[in-house]
Design an enzyme around this catalytic site. Sequence first.
Site, PDB file in Angstrom:
ATOM      1  N   CYS A  52       3.681   5.236 148.839  1.00 49.91           N
ATOM      2  CA  CYS A  52       4.027   5.129 147.426  1.00 49.91           C
ATOM      3  C   CYS A  52       4.004   6.506 146.780  1.00 49.91           C
ATOM      4  O   CYS A  52       3.106   7.304 147.039  1.00 49.91           O
ATOM      5  CB  CYS A  52       3.030   4.244 146.681  1.00 49.91           C
ATOM      6  SG  CYS A  52       3.123   2.523 147.137  1.00 49.91           S
ATOM      7  N   VAL A  53       4.988   6.784 145.954  1.00 50.31           N
ATOM      8  CA  VAL A  53       4.994   8.018 145.188  1.00 50.31           C
ATOM      9  C   VAL A  53       3.858   7.972 144.170  1.00 50.31           C
ATOM     10  O   VAL A  53       3.135   8.934 143.972  1.00 50.31           O
ATOM     11  CB  VAL A  53       6.358   8.238 144.491  1.00 50.31           C
ATOM     12  CG1 VAL A  53       6.320   9.436 143.577  1.00 50.31           C
ATOM     13  CG2 VAL A  53       7.461   8.377 145.530  1.00 50.31           C
TER      14      VAL A  53
END
Length: 113
Positions: A52-53
Amino acid sequence: MDNLPANLRQTLTRLQKLSDDKQRYEQLIHYGKKVTPLPPERCIEANRAPGCVSKVYIEASLTPEGTVAYAGEADALIAKGFVGFLSTALAGLPPQTIVRSARRPAGGHRVGG
């Protein structure tokens, strides 16, 4: 979708019935507001969602009834909404049902943009 647990199927259906992306994002944000918060001391690398960013942390625990409960935290509203979505969709399920569901594809269900 019939092969999914009822709660997961209902949560997916609720999002799919919304007419546009803005409404779906608003619903995700609503789910995010309902998430049981994960205490800061539990926001550790072992609880971080890989890939996930955003910084997303989620922790599962077994309740006395034998079902799984989730707590989570994220630094972005939509990411926290997905944590809330999962928490809502998988609420009250035993671990075996969750594992079986994860192995069966839900098939192209669009929940966000």
